[in-house]
Design an enzyme around this catalytic site. Sequence first.
Site, PDB file in Angstrom:
ATOM      1  N   THR A 423       0.801  -1.228   0.000  1.00  0.00           N
ATOM      2  CA  THR A 423       0.000   0.000   0.000  1.00  0.00           C
ATOM      3  C   THR A 423       0.836   1.280   0.000  1.00  0.00           C
ATOM      4  OG1 THR A 423      -1.665  -1.176   1.299  1.00  0.00           O
ATOM      5  CG2 THR A 423      -1.968   1.177   1.089  1.00  0.00           C
ATOM      6  N   VAL A 442      -1.307  -2.971  -3.766  1.00  0.00           N
ATOM      7  CA  VAL A 442      -1.345  -4.346  -4.296  1.00  0.00           C
ATOM      8  C   VAL A 442      -1.505  -5.314  -3.123  1.00  0.00           C
ATOM      9  CG1 VAL A 442      -0.118  -3.985  -6.476  1.00  0.00           C
ATOM     10  CG2 VAL A 442       1.213  -4.401  -4.387  1.00  0.00           C
ATOM     11  N   ASN A 443      -1.860  -4.783  -1.972  1.00  0.00           N
ATOM     12  CA  ASN A 443      -2.032  -5.489  -0.700  1.00  0.00           C
ATOM     13  C   ASN A 443      -0.680  -5.832  -0.087  1.00  0.00           C
ATOM     14  OD1 ASN A 443      -3.427  -6.434   1.470  1.00  0.00           O
ATOM     15  ND2 ASN A 443      -3.662  -8.486   0.662  1.00  0.00           N
ATOM     16  N   ASP A 465      -7.891  -9.692   1.632  1.00  0.00           N
ATOM     17  CA  ASP A 465      -8.638  -8.788   2.506  1.00  0.00           C
ATOM     18  C   ASP A 465     -10.068  -9.293   2.749  1.00  0.00           C
ATOM     19  OD1 ASP A 465      -6.650  -7.080   3.191  1.00  0.00           O
ATOM     20  OD2 ASP A 465      -7.198  -5.468   1.825  1.00  0.00           O
ATOM     21  N   GLY A 515      -0.095   0.554   5.530  1.00  0.00           N
ATOM     22  CA  GLY A 515       0.270  -0.220   6.717  1.00  0.00           C
ATOM     23  C   GLY A 515      -0.850  -1.083   7.257  1.00  0.00           C
TER      24      GLY A 515
HETATM   25  N1  GLY Z   1      -4.915  -4.021   1.358  1.00  0.00           N
HETATM   26  C1  GLY Z   1      -4.846  -2.906   2.184  1.00  0.00           C
HETATM   27  C2  GLY Z   1      -6.183  -2.382   2.530  1.00  0.00           C
HETATM   28  O1  GLY Z   1      -6.942  -2.085   1.622  1.00  0.00           O
HETATM   29  O2  GLY Z   1      -6.521  -2.284   3.689  1.00  0.00           O
END
Ligand code: GLY
Length: 612
Positions: A423, A442-443, A465, A515
């Site tokens: 992120t 991209v996670n 997620d 984060g």
């Molecule tokens: N993958 C991070 C978020 O969207 O929380």
Amino acid sequence: MEKAGPRVRPSEALPLHIHTSKVQPKRRWKLVSALISLAVLFYWRDCLSRCLLSFSKVSSRRRETHSYTRNKAYIIEATNGAVASENEICSNIGVGTLKGGGNAVDAVISTTLCIGVVNMFSSGIGGGGFMTVRIPPSSPNTSSEVFNIDFREVAPALANTTMYKNDPAASLFGGLAVGVPGELRGLEEAHRRWGTLPWKQLVQPSVELARGWTMQTELSRRIHEEFFASLMLGNPDWRAIFAPNGRLLQAGETIRRTNLSRTLAMIAEEGPGALYKGPIANSLVKKVHSTGGILSHQDLEHYRVKVMPALQGTYRGRTVYTTHAPTSGPVLLHMLNLMEHYDALIEEGRTLENMHRYIEAMKFGFAARTKVCDPTFANDSTSIEEIPTKAYSDLVFPNITDDRTHAPEYYHPIFDMVDDHGTSHSSVVDKNGMAVALTSTVNMVFGSQVMDPETGIILNDQMDDFSTPGKPNIFGLYPSPFNYPEPGKRPLSSTTPTIIEHEDGSFYLAIGGSGGSRIFPAVFQVILNMDWGMDASAAIEYGRIHDQLYPLMADVDSVYSDEIIAGLREKGHNVTVSDINRIASVVQVVSKKGDNIYAASDSRKNGVAAGY
Ligand code: GLY
């Protein structure tokens, strides 16, 4: 005509207080055990390497007798416009766009594409995200308009609720982890509505950059971490870029992504649609299938962004615009609403009581977050809609007890939460007060670890997620049925790209961060720090506290005083002190006070903002 150029000065970040006795051997052993469990569960690999790194720093810190080394932090003062991204090259590209006559939307597009080139571990066109865009009033009698663009990845049409039940790691690594990418569609929508410069002009700097640039510390450090080094050396798709001569490139050496440069050149010429249909799409679908995934041509062609008025609230007279569910924007507003109940918060400052209160607000925030999901798929979205309201905070507030904290069930969490570490966030303001806060991801670091060698695109693992039914997560918590994968559904996100206006309606702040589950608590703390009189950089650099209910831990950065830490322990918080330098969450801010613009990027990721 341009006014004065930017003045760059060292941040006013407070001097760091050092505590040599915070990490007690017993506690450290507990944490090490927890980390080993993380490894066994094949999860959070990036976190593991970072936490281990942080431990080694804790040890060496104690040897170094009372001194931490922080990355350099800067605050940028400007008069026309500014960009705060996690990478200096990209902040400068964004400011170049502003100087070239572009507005904040143009600038955020060029900045975001740049991040996808140089900080590909955080975000890129194989990922997705959210943005909040402030359109300034067109005349003195009108008000601003603030919108969200939701360009979150969606689950492919062949997704189903139990797809990761027998193999939880498949939501993290490989083709099955890939959600339908949304980033380019999001940038396209913003450009179509508000952009002023030609699309090609915004993509071109990244086309050129991808041909070859000097590798920087953040990328170098990641590819040299053991877990990623094996990917970079062992997988030919990655080796060709990151270890072209059979050894890992290092900071200072030239890195080339010529495949991505070609792709970006096509996207510059043909527009964002080139990723969703035609040779780029064919190549992506083939790669995802060959790595076990289900992404189809139809998924790409049918991908749609969502545009809506931003989620709106107030905090101490200012108007806060953030993103709707499935982000954690509603939770951020809830936490601010809770803190607003403390009339003397600003005058009292960072007292033990107020630190305790904000941990409690955070714990109620995390409990509320367990109800958040893609509202389109919610049977009853009222439980999400109430979270950001003042009425809801009025109900919750009496449960905050000043004398002690409580066990997680006290806060009524319903289900579990997930975490991640990729992120990137960028904040931009231009000379007219148009502002954008954009978080793209991209996670996990390097996403699904699937890179298509033809196009150079790194594909996200945003499917992680979502929750998986019947599988408690890493902390033994039950999953959330609100957040199971379903075709076309968007997974829960911790992101909160937020814009705040002063009481008179003028622009005050664009803020957001990266984060994982630490994003919205970090944004919350930076907002409070600025209310406590810190400049944008000092507010970002200050140590943070994090408590997400599970694990049972208030993770406190190593700059808090002995008195605060002892006081929190007395109130029942299970305090663990961590090295402030570990990369837990990273925040970027642009703000305006009078005629001056201030911008700051978090030094934890070596970010540097730019302005003019
Ligand atoms: N993958 C991070 C978020 O969207 O929380």
